[in-house]
Design an enzyme around this catalytic site. Structure first.
Site, PDB file in Angstrom:
ATOM      1  N   CYS A 210       0.879  -1.169   0.000  1.00  0.00           N
ATOM      2  CA  CYS A 210       0.000   0.000   0.000  1.00  0.00           C
ATOM      3  C   CYS A 210       0.919   1.222   0.000  1.00  0.00           C
ATOM      4  O   CYS A 210       2.044   1.143  -0.479  1.00  0.00           O
ATOM      5  CB  CYS A 210      -0.995  -0.026   1.158  1.00  0.00           C
TER       6      CYS A 210
ATOM      7  N   ARG B 146      -3.373  -0.756   5.544  1.00  0.00           N
ATOM      8  CA  ARG B 146      -3.908  -1.801   4.678  1.00  0.00           C
ATOM      9  C   ARG B 146      -2.971  -2.979   4.483  1.00  0.00           C
ATOM     10  O   ARG B 146      -3.369  -4.129   4.711  1.00  0.00           O
ATOM     11  CB  ARG B 146      -4.285  -1.209   3.311  1.00  0.00           C
TER      12      ARG B 146
ATOM     13  N   ASP C 225      -7.732   3.947   1.043  1.00  0.00           N
ATOM     14  CA  ASP C 225      -6.865   4.222   2.183  1.00  0.00           C
ATOM     15  C   ASP C 225      -7.685   4.805   3.332  1.00  0.00           C
ATOM     16  O   ASP C 225      -8.276   5.874   3.199  1.00  0.00           O
ATOM     17  CB  ASP C 225      -5.775   5.214   1.763  1.00  0.00           C
TER      18      ASP C 225
END
Length: 143
Positions: free
Chosen positions: A9, A15, A115
């Site tokens: 990420c 994440r 996100d």
């Protein structure tokens, strides 16, 4: 075949470490790691992400965010990313990795995973659910 799996990420604190811990649990015989395209190097898992992992029985301790590199990319058999723009970035920076890079959400309708950083707990919960669903699909395909 896919024994070294890298999850990517941006910051490597929400994440990718969440997906890393979930997949490690599902695929204990594989080497699963994570990194960030713009990593907050040496930071632990963000507190909302850690709380969701811990509540689900995963271990959120001892994570240190790290920056993606040529070495990390070349060691990976499979690279799972959160968004289309991450695919694009990896293809540009690491052209040799193009064929082994896919969306984490590939098996759930090619979904992107947004996100949640600095967003509400509700956003974190939704993102965590998407990550969990995506990991279940990858876990089934790779086991």
């Amino acid at each position: 075949m896919f024994n070294n799996i890298l999850i990517v990420c941006v910051g490597n604190i929400c994440r990718s470490p969440s997906a890393e811990r979930i997949l490690q649990h599902m695929l204990p015989d594989k080497n699963i790691t994570s990194a960030g395209l713009g990593a907050l190097v040496d930071h632990g898992i963000e507190e909302n992400a850690a709380a969701l992992l811990d509540a689900a029985g995963y271990d959120s301790a001892n994570h240190k965010a790290r920056q993606i590199s040529n070495e990390i990319v070349s060691n990976a058999d499979l690279i799972l990313v959160m968004e289309q723009r991450h695919l694009k970035t990896i293809r540009e920076k690491y052209p040799a990795a193009s064929g082994k890079t896919m969306l984490l959400g590939k098996w759930v309708g090619d979904k992107e995973i947004p996100d949640p950083y600095k967003r509400s707990e509700e956003v974190f919960s939704l993102v965590y659910e998407l990550i969990g669903d995506s990991c279940k699909q990858w876990g089934a395909k790779l086991s």
